[in-house]
Design a protein around this motif. Structure first.
Motif, mmCIF file in Angstrom:
data_model
loop_
_atom_site.group_PDB
_atom_site.id
_atom_site.type_symbol
_atom_site.label_atom_id
_atom_site.label_comp_id
_atom_site.label_asym_id
_atom_site.label_seq_id
_atom_site.Cartn_x
_atom_site.Cartn_y
_atom_site.Cartn_z
ATOM 1 N N GLY A 15 0.829 -1.198 0.000
ATOM 2 C CA GLY A 15 0.000 0.000 0.000
ATOM 3 C C GLY A 15 0.862 1.246 0.000
ATOM 4 N N ASP A 16 0.224 2.388 0.085
ATOM 5 C CA ASP A 16 0.963 3.649 0.090
ATOM 6 C C ASP A 16 1.821 3.800 1.343
ATOM 7 O OD1 ASP A 16 -0.128 4.266 -2.338
ATOM 8 O OD2 ASP A 16 -1.641 5.669 -1.548
ATOM 9 N N ASP A 17 1.539 2.994 2.362
ATOM 10 C CA ASP A 17 2.375 3.010 3.569
ATOM 11 C C ASP A 17 3.559 2.069 3.439
ATOM 12 O OD1 ASP A 17 1.078 0.588 3.635
ATOM 13 O OD2 ASP A 17 0.319 0.786 5.685
ATOM 14 N N HIS A 18 3.730 1.487 2.235
ATOM 15 C CA HIS A 18 4.829 0.566 1.932
ATOM 16 C C HIS A 18 4.786 -0.690 2.798
ATOM 17 C CE1 HIS A 18 6.746 3.463 -0.801
ATOM 18 N NE2 HIS A 18 6.295 4.355 0.054
ATOM 19 N N ARG A 19 3.578 -1.095 3.145
ATOM 20 C CA ARG A 19 3.361 -2.329 3.874
ATOM 21 C C ARG A 19 2.375 -3.195 3.087
ATOM 22 N NH1 ARG A 19 4.681 -2.006 9.261
ATOM 23 N NH2 ARG A 19 4.635 -4.276 9.110
ATOM 24 N N ALA A 20 2.496 -4.506 3.258
ATOM 25 C CA ALA A 20 1.554 -5.425 2.617
ATOM 26 C C ALA A 20 0.366 -5.645 3.538
ATOM 27 C CB ALA A 20 2.239 -6.752 2.325
ATOM 28 N N ALA A 21 -0.834 -5.390 3.043
ATOM 29 C CA ALA A 21 -2.043 -5.572 3.843
ATOM 30 C C ALA A 21 -2.258 -7.051 4.133
ATOM 31 C CB ALA A 21 -3.251 -5.010 3.097
ATOM 32 N N PRO A 22 -2.822 -7.390 5.290
ATOM 33 C CA PRO A 22 -3.090 -8.803 5.613
ATOM 34 C C PRO A 22 -3.914 -9.500 4.542
ATOM 35 C CG PRO A 22 -3.417 -7.422 7.551
ATOM 36 C CD PRO A 22 -3.200 -6.487 6.392
ATOM 37 N N GLU A 23 -4.879 -8.773 3.941
ATOM 38 C CA GLU A 23 -5.707 -9.378 2.899
ATOM 39 C C GLU A 23 -4.881 -9.760 1.683
ATOM 40 O OE1 GLU A 23 -8.260 -6.196 4.998
ATOM 41 O OE2 GLU A 23 -6.162 -6.485 4.383
ATOM 42 N N THR A 24 -3.871 -8.944 1.370
ATOM 43 C CA THR A 24 -3.003 -9.238 0.227
ATOM 44 C C THR A 24 -2.136 -10.456 0.520
ATOM 45 O OG1 THR A 24 -2.949 -6.905 -0.419
ATOM 46 C CG2 THR A 24 -1.189 -8.317 -1.260
ATOM 47 N N ILE A 25 -1.578 -10.517 1.706
ATOM 48 C CA ILE A 25 -0.760 -11.673 2.082
ATOM 49 C C ILE A 25 -1.593 -12.945 2.071
ATOM 50 C CG2 ILE A 25 0.605 -12.712 3.931
ATOM 51 C CD1 ILE A 25 1.942 -10.379 2.398
ATOM 52 N N ASP A 26 -2.822 -12.864 2.552
ATOM 53 C CA ASP A 26 -3.712 -14.034 2.542
ATOM 54 C C ASP A 26 -3.980 -14.500 1.111
ATOM 55 O OD1 ASP A 26 -3.861 -14.059 5.274
ATOM 56 O OD2 ASP A 26 -5.806 -13.051 5.398
ATOM 57 N N ALA A 27 -4.158 -13.553 0.192
ATOM 58 C CA ALA A 27 -4.409 -13.915 -1.207
ATOM 59 C C ALA A 27 -3.189 -14.602 -1.812
ATOM 60 C CB ALA A 27 -4.775 -12.670 -2.014
ATOM 61 N N VAL A 28 -2.005 -14.104 -1.491
ATOM 62 C CA VAL A 28 -0.775 -14.747 -1.989
ATOM 63 C C VAL A 28 -0.667 -16.161 -1.438
ATOM 64 C CG1 VAL A 28 1.750 -14.672 -1.978
ATOM 65 C CG2 VAL A 28 0.447 -12.560 -2.312
ATOM 66 N N ARG A 29 -0.999 -16.329 -0.181
ATOM 67 C CA ARG A 29 -0.961 -17.671 0.416
ATOM 68 C C ARG A 29 -1.943 -18.610 -0.283
ATOM 69 N NH1 ARG A 29 -0.781 -15.049 5.859
ATOM 70 N NH2 ARG A 29 1.392 -15.095 6.545
ATOM 71 N N ARG A 30 -3.130 -18.098 -0.619
ATOM 72 C CA ARG A 30 -4.107 -18.934 -1.323
ATOM 73 C C ARG A 30 -3.567 -19.372 -2.679
ATOM 74 N NH1 ARG A 30 -7.659 -15.219 1.064
ATOM 75 N NH2 ARG A 30 -7.838 -13.930 -0.809
ATOM 76 N N ALA A 31 -2.876 -18.465 -3.348
ATOM 77 C CA ALA A 31 -2.274 -18.808 -4.645
ATOM 78 C C ALA A 31 -1.202 -19.877 -4.469
ATOM 79 C CB ALA A 31 -1.684 -17.559 -5.293
ATOM 80 N N CYS A 32 -0.369 -19.714 -3.454
ATOM 81 C CA CYS A 32 0.686 -20.703 -3.200
ATOM 82 C C CYS A 32 0.081 -22.058 -2.831
ATOM 83 C CB CYS A 32 1.611 -20.210 -2.084
ATOM 84 S SG CYS A 32 2.597 -18.753 -2.518
#
Length: 300
Positions: A15-32
């Motif tokens: 995000g604009d705060d240069h952090r990955a949102a929990p929802e984004t990390i969860d989506a990456v995990r689902r892809a993996c």
């Protein structure tokens, strides 16, 4: 069928705060979990990338410094392509004619030329331009200031860096004088041995011409047994253009991407603040065969 996702970080995964949102990390995990290989493709160096990714638990590949270094999921270096020493000296010779801050990005640290006072001013300018809309007092009290300072090394001349034998992956320039940056880019236009791109309108990034995200990603995924049509790439800025303009299976620009980047991509997702990466991943997963998994050739 998409079996690999390669994503930029700043302005894309983050995000604009240069952090990955929990929802984004969860989506990456689902892809993996669905068998998709995840690759970080960023202008940051490896340790800068790990600042945000290291705590997520996500196992992935790292294409860092805009392609100058590639690491596998065990974090071992697979390839590296630093700027030639003489090329670095010649390019810096042209740049130093302008009043612009220059960072020599290496495999671990960012090196800056100058006195302690000049280095301090360079640090403050970088944070003001890219990260924080705060007063200088607030910036100096922030954790980001300490992190940036910790990964910064100081030297008084390019000779010192060359004598240390440190590989320079990228020359990173930043200024709020965008006209001056355009002039610098134009002054380097005759150099066929370098690539000039940017992550923001207020910066330029100079690498070896072979160290560009798109071509490096293509070579790497093919070495793993994947084909280009099995790869989805996501990005937002001009240093992502080499990925998004290539014939990968799905090229996705962020909603906040530069206009030229959007024009090059086949798809446009939501902005980084609207969790555009998570949205694109979930849309991809919906279209995968029910109960199926993406598998690479070496997994068969």
């Amino acid at each position: 069928m998409i079996k690999v996702i390669a994503s930029d970080m700043d302005g894309t995964l983050l995000g604009d705060d240069h952090r990955a949102a929990p929802e984004t990390i969860d989506a990456v995990r689902r892809a993996c979990d669905a068998g998709i290989r995840f690759i970080i493709a960023t202008g940051r160096n490896f340790f800068g990338a790990m600042t945000e990714m290291g705590s997520t638990g996500i196992v992935c590949d790292y294409l860092v410094s805009s392609g100058a270094e590639v690491r596998d999921p065990s974090l071992q270096i697979v390839s590296r392509c630093p700027v030639d020493r003489e090329v670095c000296r010649e390019v810096y010779g042209r740049i130093r004619k302008y009043p612009v801050s220059v960072i020599f990005c290496t495999d671990r640290y960012d090196y800056r030329i100058g006195t302690p006072e000049e280095i301090e001013e360079s640090l403050m300018l970088e944070l003001e331009l890219f990260h924080l809309s705060m007063s200088r007092e607030e910036i100096k009290a922030s954790p980001l200031y300490e992190k940036t300072k910790a990964r910064t090394k100081t030297f008084r001349s390019l000779d010192e860096l060359e004598e240390a034998g440190v590989p320079v992956y990228k020359l990173f320039l930043f200024s709020n004088d965008t006209q001056m940056l355009s002039e610098i880019e134009e002054s380097l236009a005759d150099r066929t041995d370098i690539a000039v791109a940017s992550s923001f309108v207020t910066n330029l990034e100079i690498t070896d011409v072979r160290a560009q995200k798109g071509p490096v990603l293509k070579d790497y995924i093919e070495s793993l047994g994947y084909t280009m049509d099995e790869v989805m790439v996501l990005g937002d800025s001009m240093n992502d253009l080499s990925m998004l303009s290539m014939d990968f299976g799905a090229t996705v620009a962020m909603g906040n991407a530069e206009p030229e980047v959007k024009r090059a991509a086949r798809y446009v997702t939501k902005t980084n603040e609207e969790l555009g990466v998570a949205y694109a991943i979930d849309e991809l997963l919906k279209r995968m065969p029910s109960g199926g998994e993406a598998r690479g050739k070496d997994d068969a």
